[in-house]
Each structure stands twice: as C-alpha cells, then as structure tokens.
Design a protein around this motif. Structure first.
Motif, PDB file in Angstrom:
ATOM      1  N   LEU A 172      -1.453 -58.043   2.136  1.00 23.14           N
ATOM      2  CA  LEU A 172      -2.092 -59.129   2.881  1.00 23.14           C
ATOM      3  C   LEU A 172      -1.571 -59.207   4.314  1.00 23.14           C
ATOM      4  O   LEU A 172      -2.262 -59.695   5.209  1.00 23.14           O
ATOM      5  CB  LEU A 172      -1.854 -60.462   2.171  1.00 23.14           C
ATOM      6  CG  LEU A 172      -2.597 -60.679   0.846  1.00 23.14           C
ATOM      7  CD1 LEU A 172      -2.130 -61.976   0.192  1.00 23.14           C
ATOM      8  CD2 LEU A 172      -4.096 -60.690   1.050  1.00 23.14           C
ATOM      9  N   ALA A 173      -0.349 -58.712   4.527  1.00 26.88           N
ATOM     10  CA  ALA A 173       0.244 -58.765   5.862  1.00 26.88           C
ATOM     11  C   ALA A 173      -0.441 -57.835   6.852  1.00 26.88           C
ATOM     12  O   ALA A 173      -0.164 -57.878   8.054  1.00 26.88           O
ATOM     13  CB  ALA A 173       1.738 -58.421   5.780  1.00 26.88           C
ATOM     14  N   ILE A 174      -1.351 -56.993   6.362  1.00 28.12           N
ATOM     15  CA  ILE A 174      -2.121 -56.114   7.251  1.00 28.12           C
ATOM     16  C   ILE A 174      -3.259 -56.897   7.914  1.00 28.12           C
ATOM     17  O   ILE A 174      -3.830 -56.466   8.912  1.00 28.12           O
ATOM     18  CB  ILE A 174      -2.647 -54.900   6.445  1.00 28.12           C
ATOM     19  CG1 ILE A 174      -1.458 -54.093   5.902  1.00 28.12           C
ATOM     20  CG2 ILE A 174      -3.535 -53.995   7.284  1.00 28.12           C
ATOM     21  CD1 ILE A 174      -1.846 -52.980   4.945  1.00 28.12           C
ATOM     22  N   SER A 175      -3.567 -58.063   7.382  1.00 29.08           N
ATOM     23  CA  SER A 175      -4.675 -58.887   7.895  1.00 29.08           C
ATOM     24  C   SER A 175      -4.643 -59.137   9.399  1.00 29.08           C
ATOM     25  O   SER A 175      -5.693 -59.070  10.059  1.00 29.08           O
ATOM     26  CB  SER A 175      -4.705 -60.234   7.166  1.00 29.08           C
ATOM     27  OG  SER A 175      -4.843 -60.080   5.788  1.00 29.08           O
ATOM     28  N   PRO A 176      -3.477 -59.470   9.987  1.00 31.78           N
ATOM     29  CA  PRO A 176      -3.480 -59.832  11.411  1.00 31.78           C
ATOM     30  C   PRO A 176      -4.088 -58.789  12.340  1.00 31.78           C
ATOM     31  O   PRO A 176      -4.781 -59.144  13.303  1.00 31.78           O
ATOM     32  CB  PRO A 176      -1.989 -60.029  11.714  1.00 31.78           C
ATOM     33  CG  PRO A 176      -1.395 -60.428  10.411  1.00 31.78           C
ATOM     34  CD  PRO A 176      -2.141 -59.647   9.381  1.00 31.78           C
ATOM     35  N   LEU A 177      -3.845 -57.506  12.080  1.00 30.60           N
ATOM     36  CA  LEU A 177      -4.389 -56.476  12.962  1.00 30.60           C
ATOM     37  C   LEU A 177      -5.908 -56.405  12.847  1.00 30.60           C
ATOM     38  O   LEU A 177      -6.613 -56.219  13.846  1.00 30.60           O
ATOM     39  CB  LEU A 177      -3.774 -55.112  12.623  1.00 30.60           C
ATOM     40  CG  LEU A 177      -4.038 -53.988  13.635  1.00 30.60           C
ATOM     41  CD1 LEU A 177      -3.495 -54.359  15.010  1.00 30.60           C
ATOM     42  CD2 LEU A 177      -3.408 -52.680  13.170  1.00 30.60           C
ATOM     43  N   VAL A 178      -6.433 -56.580  11.635  1.00 31.94           N
ATOM     44  CA  VAL A 178      -7.881 -56.590  11.426  1.00 31.94           C
ATOM     45  C   VAL A 178      -8.492 -57.787  12.153  1.00 31.94           C
ATOM     46  O   VAL A 178      -9.504 -57.658  12.850  1.00 31.94           O
ATOM     47  CB  VAL A 178      -8.211 -56.643   9.919  1.00 31.94           C
ATOM     48  CG1 VAL A 178      -9.724 -56.666   9.703  1.00 31.94           C
ATOM     49  CG2 VAL A 178      -7.590 -55.468   9.180  1.00 31.94           C
ATOM     50  N   VAL A 179      -7.863 -58.947  12.001  1.00 27.33           N
ATOM     51  CA  VAL A 179      -8.353 -60.156  12.665  1.00 27.33           C
ATOM     52  C   VAL A 179      -8.302 -60.001  14.180  1.00 27.33           C
ATOM     53  O   VAL A 179      -9.227 -60.412  14.894  1.00 27.33           O
ATOM     54  CB  VAL A 179      -7.535 -61.385  12.226  1.00 27.33           C
ATOM     55  CG1 VAL A 179      -7.923 -62.612  13.041  1.00 27.33           C
ATOM     56  CG2 VAL A 179      -7.741 -61.658  10.751  1.00 27.33           C
ATOM     57  N   LEU A 180      -7.229 -59.409  14.675  1.00 35.43           N
ATOM     58  CA  LEU A 180      -7.081 -59.225  16.123  1.00 35.43           C
ATOM     59  C   LEU A 180      -8.225 -58.385  16.678  1.00 35.43           C
ATOM     60  O   LEU A 180      -8.771 -58.686  17.747  1.00 35.43           O
ATOM     61  CB  LEU A 180      -5.731 -58.556  16.424  1.00 35.43           C
ATOM     62  CG  LEU A 180      -5.318 -58.489  17.897  1.00 35.43           C
ATOM     63  CD1 LEU A 180      -5.179 -59.883  18.482  1.00 35.43           C
ATOM     64  CD2 LEU A 180      -4.003 -57.729  18.030  1.00 35.43           C
ATOM     65  N   GLY A 181      -8.591 -57.331  15.957  1.00 42.22           N
ATOM     66  CA  GLY A 181      -9.701 -56.485  16.395  1.00 42.22           C
ATOM     67  C   GLY A 181     -11.024 -57.236  16.411  1.00 42.22           C
ATOM     68  O   GLY A 181     -11.798 -57.156  17.378  1.00 42.22           O
TER      69      GLY A 181
END
Length: 309
Positions: free
Chosen positions: A255-264
């Motif tokens: 779930l901690a991978i979420s921020p990079l997806v959201v940032l994009g």
C-alpha cells in the motif's frame, strides 16, 4: 506458496491503482459536495451490493460471524475511522501528501505493532521502514514550509488534515490485521464486506441533518454511484482478496506504493505543481517499500519451499 504471496501483492497493487485515482478525483470533487452525504450514500450502496452477492452465493457464511460478533464490532469501528479520516484528510491536503501519510506510513505502524507483539521482522525491513519514518517526517515539514501556498485551506486546516491522515493510517493497519483474521477463518470476502460498513453509514448519516446549506444535484448522484461501484466495491474487494493471499506486512508495505501513483495522477488532473523535494521523498518511500516487499517475498518463498537435499 511463494507464487500466492506475489499474487496477493499484485491484487493489492491493483487496489492501489483504483484507490489512487479516486483520491485525486475526490480532492477535486469534495470541495463542492458534503463529505457525510457522499460517504453515507456510497457505502449504503456498497453494503447492498455485497449483501446481495453474499446472500445469493454463500447464505450460510453469515453463521460463523455470530460467534465472532466482537470482532465484527471492532471491524466496524476501525472501518469508520478508515473512511471518515481518509475523506477528511483528502479534503484538507493535496492527494499525494494525504496518501503518503495514510498509506506510506502504514509499514512503520505495522512493523511497530509486530515488534510490540514480539513477532519477527527482518533487520532489512526494519531499516526500510525507519527510512520511511524519517521521510514522512521531512514531508510534513516540507508541506508547511513550501506547499501551503497552493492549498485552498489555511495552515490550521492543513494540520488538521495531517492529524486525520495519521489516525487513518493507524486504523488502516488495524483493519488489515482484523481482515487477515477473518481470512484465516475462511470467511468469504463478500460476506465480510457486507457487515463491515453499518456503523460508518449510521454515524455519517447522523451528521447530515446538522449540515448547513446542504445542496445535492442530480449529477452528484451519478458521481456517488461511480464512487460506490468502482472506488468502493471493486477496490475493497480486490484488496480483501489480496489480504487473503499474502501477509499483513506485505499488504501494508504494498500500500505504501500508493503515493507515487497518486503523485503522477495528481500532476495530470490538478493544479498542484511538482517539486523536487516532494518527488524525491515519495520516490524514496516507494523504493524502500518495493525493496521490503521483494525481500520479504523471497524469504517467504525460501521458507515454504522444501529442501531438495
């Protein structure tokens, strides 16, 4: 078993893609619609959908829950905290910051919980999550120093958003732990999800009569329906299936991978400008999270693979 571990991780990553898109869209949309109305209606729809599926496919699956009623109550309480704090944090913070705290900080909370219970966590994973801890702390400082100028809210509201985000993170960790216990008990995902939201619906619905200047347009209902069926039903079902197949620590770390997806997604759909500091911190958190998932997955695979000697 190693393959099952990574299938679970992939399902969690699919959830990340859906939920990340939703976070950005909600940040734009919640400026003009009441949070309590949206939550109450969308989760009523989700509960109806999961209940209908469970009653049709596994009507007897509700019986084991009667013996676990305390766990069902706890599940409702942490779910209330999950979604209410999530929507409030996304309302007051830019999406990438809110999700970095709610999801990116999760591995730190999960590792702390496991160590408190005296369960084994590898030194490599502990190091990764310590890096995450410092990265999130620096991010919070950066938001107040450099990002407040781009927000529609003042610093006190942004601080409140951060508090909501950390509380959401803690409740998400508790949800993963409880969900894993239900999965181990062989409770079907649809059955479990059908009893997860009643408290959330009641509490958010109770706030609606006290909201001033409450407006509701026909197009809002179509948006809520989309959030209910895609952002809620599809995403949490996929997440629950991922929880069933892999470890709690792997779920929190994935779930901690979420921020990079959201940032994009945020850079495309909103007016928030990117900064090297923000990109660097989010990338660091995602990198150590991926490293931790791969390391733990390989350890898990070796432990489950019988020796050929």
């Amino acid at each position: 078993m190693g393959e099952r571990y990574f299938v679970g991780v992939l399902l969690v990553l699919l959830y990340v893609a859906i939920a990340s898109t939703q976070s950005v869209v909600l940040n734009i949309w919640l400026v003009s619609i009441n949070v309590f109305v949206m939550v109450a209606i969308s989760f009523t729809i989700a509960t109806a959908v999961f209940s209908a599926i469970a009653m049709y496919k596994q009507p007897r699956s509700f019986r084991p829950l009667l013996a676990e009623w305390r766990m069902v109550v706890a599940f409702n309480v942490v779910t209330l905290c999950n979604w209410l704090f999530y929507f409030l944090s996304v309302k007051y913070l830019e999406p990438s910051v809110a999700v970095t705290i709610t999801q990116g900080f999760g591995p730190v909370v999960m590792t702390s919980w496991l160590l408190f219970r005296k369960e084994k966590v590898s030194a490599f994973t502990q190091t990764c999550h310590l890096i995450t801890l410092f990265a999130v702390a620096i991010l919070c400082i950066h938001v107040f120093v450099s990002r407040s100028a781009y927000s529609a809210y003042d610093n006190s509201q942004m601080f409140l958003g951060m508090v909501f985000a950390f509380l959401c993170c803690i409740s998400i960790t508790a949800t993963v732990v409880i969900s894993k216990k239900f999965a181990v008990a062989k409770i079907p995902a649809t059955t479990m999800l059908s009893v997860r939201f009643p408290l959330l619906i009641v509490v958010t619905g109770a706030f609606i009569p006290f909201q001033q200047t409450l407006t509701f347009k026909q197009e809002d209902m179509f948006a809520i329906l989309a959030v209910s069926l895609v952002g809620v039903c599809t995403s949490i079902y996929v997440l629950q299936r991922g929880i069933e197949k892999t470890s709690s620590l792997a779920v929190s770390t994935s779930l901690a991978i979420s921020p990079l997806v959201v940032l994009g997604i945020q850079s495309v759909l909103t007016g928030y400008p990117l900064s090297n500091m923000l990109v660097g911190l989010v990338s660091l958190i995602v990198t150590v999270s991926i490293a931790s998932v791969l390391y733990e997955g390989n350890v898990f695979k070796k432990q489950k693979t019988p020796s050929m000697g």
